[in-house]
Design an enzyme around this catalytic site. Structure first.
Site, mmCIF file in Angstrom:
data_model
loop_
_atom_site.group_PDB
_atom_site.id
_atom_site.type_symbol
_atom_site.label_atom_id
_atom_site.label_comp_id
_atom_site.label_asym_id
_atom_site.label_seq_id
_atom_site.Cartn_x
_atom_site.Cartn_y
_atom_site.Cartn_z
ATOM 1 N N ARG A 192 -24.401 5.358 -45.200
ATOM 2 C CA ARG A 192 -25.136 4.101 -45.412
ATOM 3 C C ARG A 192 -24.075 3.009 -45.433
ATOM 4 O O ARG A 192 -23.305 2.886 -46.394
ATOM 5 C CB ARG A 192 -25.910 4.165 -46.732
ATOM 6 C CG ARG A 192 -26.664 2.890 -47.105
ATOM 7 C CD ARG A 192 -27.399 3.116 -48.420
ATOM 8 N NE ARG A 192 -27.909 1.883 -48.994
ATOM 9 C CZ ARG A 192 -29.120 1.382 -48.753
ATOM 10 N NH1 ARG A 192 -29.936 2.032 -47.950
ATOM 11 N NH2 ARG A 192 -29.508 0.266 -49.326
ATOM 12 N N HIS B 226 -32.477 0.962 -39.282
ATOM 13 C CA HIS B 226 -32.760 1.808 -40.457
ATOM 14 C C HIS B 226 -33.717 2.923 -40.015
ATOM 15 O O HIS B 226 -34.881 2.963 -40.425
ATOM 16 C CB HIS B 226 -33.389 0.941 -41.541
ATOM 17 C CG HIS B 226 -33.337 1.528 -42.921
ATOM 18 N ND1 HIS B 226 -32.897 2.822 -43.175
ATOM 19 C CD2 HIS B 226 -33.708 1.014 -44.137
ATOM 20 C CE1 HIS B 226 -32.975 3.058 -44.471
ATOM 21 N NE2 HIS B 226 -33.471 1.994 -45.076
ATOM 22 N N GLN C 292 -35.860 5.184 -42.519
ATOM 23 C CA GLN C 292 -36.973 4.480 -43.152
ATOM 24 C C GLN C 292 -38.206 4.479 -42.255
ATOM 25 O O GLN C 292 -39.324 4.751 -42.704
ATOM 26 C CB GLN C 292 -36.567 3.040 -43.472
ATOM 27 C CG GLN C 292 -37.679 2.206 -44.088
ATOM 28 C CD GLN C 292 -38.107 2.736 -45.435
ATOM 29 O OE1 GLN C 292 -37.285 2.854 -46.333
ATOM 30 N NE2 GLN C 292 -39.388 3.064 -45.599
ATOM 31 N N ASP D 30 -40.337 -7.094 -46.112
ATOM 32 C CA ASP D 30 -39.057 -6.680 -46.700
ATOM 33 C C ASP D 30 -38.468 -7.903 -47.385
ATOM 34 O O ASP D 30 -38.970 -9.034 -47.217
ATOM 35 C CB ASP D 30 -38.126 -6.159 -45.593
ATOM 36 C CG ASP D 30 -36.884 -5.455 -46.131
ATOM 37 O OD1 ASP D 30 -36.782 -5.265 -47.353
ATOM 38 O OD2 ASP D 30 -36.000 -5.118 -45.321
ATOM 39 N N CYS E 50 -40.404 -1.521 -47.645
ATOM 40 C CA CYS E 50 -39.386 -0.462 -47.666
ATOM 41 C C CYS E 50 -38.591 -0.431 -48.967
ATOM 42 O O CYS E 50 -37.858 0.542 -49.203
ATOM 43 C CB CYS E 50 -38.446 -0.599 -46.465
ATOM 44 S SG CYS E 50 -37.639 -2.204 -46.352
ATOM 45 N N ARG F 288 -39.467 9.288 -47.547
ATOM 46 C CA ARG F 288 -38.058 9.275 -47.141
ATOM 47 C C ARG F 288 -37.473 10.681 -47.257
ATOM 48 O O ARG F 288 -36.775 11.158 -46.357
ATOM 49 C CB ARG F 288 -37.259 8.295 -48.010
ATOM 50 C CG ARG F 288 -37.457 6.822 -47.689
ATOM 51 C CD ARG F 288 -36.789 6.427 -46.367
ATOM 52 N NE ARG F 288 -35.359 6.685 -46.387
ATOM 53 C CZ ARG F 288 -34.449 5.861 -46.932
ATOM 54 N NH1 ARG F 288 -34.827 4.726 -47.490
ATOM 55 N NH2 ARG F 288 -33.169 6.164 -46.888
#
Length: 367
Positions: free
Chosen positions: A166, A193, A196, A285, A325, A353
């Site tokens: 990450r 991402h 996700q 988001d 998310c 996830r």
């Protein structure tokens, strides 16, 4: 390939020889010839010849799959991963614990950014399926400053079976992929991402009964989440609409590539009210992601009118569901009423996830 040869001699009056057994080494020794002798009488004579020791240059990655972008794979492969995720999720939920495909394997989790969902979902998921996960915090490695990214890739390839990273810059995940000889999973970059959106796809299947043909209206910053939705839209026929303030649209090349695939209807607009009409999912988001917090106050002014409130949800229709998310700034990009309301499926989305990532790791490890 580096070649190293050496000889040394010590003379002996007696020759009591028997075959040598040398300890194994991480270096590749293609030829070793060295007798073992009795050391009770001196002088001795020993002659050794070592050849073909592997150099420190990058080893070409062969037959190793990475998960960097969703559209690195074809539709059928992604569909198989999604189906496997749902299947293994049901197994885990049932309490079944004999399915241990990761037994004896180690996952390295590299974090340049802190995380709740990514950390816990990867570690828990890998553990549930029998593996061991190692958490490497930002200060543990200081990748790119204390230790070169390419060196991190080569070191972790010697220690572990798979690496999740990450990171801030997309370049870092590409460098890890280039130099690692084990699979690399993209846990998030500033560009995309993918884990996700794989979780989001499962959530749509579970709550709408379908992925294909669904309408997803994203409202807010045209960020990494949007780019991965566009990657998915280049494989599966969906109606994806993204509404952002002017100047905050997603990457133009990524939009163009998704449109050129000719699979989905893709609309980029600056009108959130128009974007959400008829949507199955209204998605948002944070307006200022990690690394952009100094712009937060400025962005709040520029994103005025892009908050997902009940009025916007009503425009979408009575059946529209809300997704985020996370983490969320309640009262900023979304109101408390919406995110805590009956149409919000954010926690089911977050849980997925774990299951999406398990299926991704199963795929890249060939399990």
């Amino acid at each position: 390939m580096a070649i190293l040869s050496f000889n040394f001699s010590v003379q002996s009056e007696r020759s009591s020889f028997f075959p040598a057994v040398l300890p194994s080494s991480s270096s590749s020794l293609s030829q070793i010839s060295c007798p073992r002798i009795s050391t009770s009488h001196f002088p001795l004579k020993i002659s050794c010849h070592v050849t073909s020791i592997e150099s420190a240059s990058v080893v070409e990655k062969t037959k190793v799959k990475d998960f960097i972008h969703i559209n690195d794979f074809d539709k059928e492969t992604i569909k198989k991963i999604l189906d496997r995720a749902i299947e293994v999720k049901e197994l885990i939920k049932s309490g079944e614990r004999t399915f241990q495909p990761f037994k004896g394997k180690t996952l390295a989790m590299v974090f340049a950014k802190p995380s709740l969902r990514t950390h816990v979902s990867f570690e828990t998921g890998f553990s549930l399926l029998g593996g061991h996960a190692v958490y490497l915090a930002p200060e543990d490695i200081q990748m790119g400053s204390r230790e070169e990214t390419r060196d991190v890739a080569r070191i972790l390839s010697r220690f572990t079976d798979i690496v999740m990273a990450r990171v801030f810059t997309h370049k870092d995940i590409l460098t890890l992929s280039k130099y690692a000889t084990v699979p690399i999973i993209n846990g998030l970059t500033d560009y995309n991402h993918p884990c996700q959106i794989m979780a989001d796809a499962i959530t749509l299947i579970e709550h709408l009964g379908r992925l294909e043909g669904s309408k997803v209206a994203y409202v807010g910053d045209g960020n990494n989440v949007v780019h991965s939705w566009l990657e998915l839209a280049s494989l599966f026929p969906i109606h994806f609409t993204c509404a952002t303030p002017k100047g905050f649209e997603p990457d133009a090349k990524t939009v163009a590539k998704a449109r050129q695939a000719g699979i989905s209807k893709i609309v980029i607009t600056n009108d959130p009210k128009e974007a959400v009409k008829g949507a199955d999912i209204v998605y948002t988001d944070v307006w200022a992601s990690m690394g952009q917090k100094e712009e937060a106050q400025k962005r709040r002014l520029m994103f005025k009118g892009f908050q997902v409130d009940q009025n916007l949800m009503d425009l979408a229709g009575s059946n529209a569901l809300f997704m985020h998310c996370l983490p969320a700034e309640k009262g900023v990009e979304v109101t408390e009423e919406v995110i805590e309301g009956p149409k919000s499926i954010i926690f089911a989305q977050a849980e997925n996830r774990l299951h999406a990532q398990n299926a991704i790791m199963l795929h890249v490890l060939g399990e």
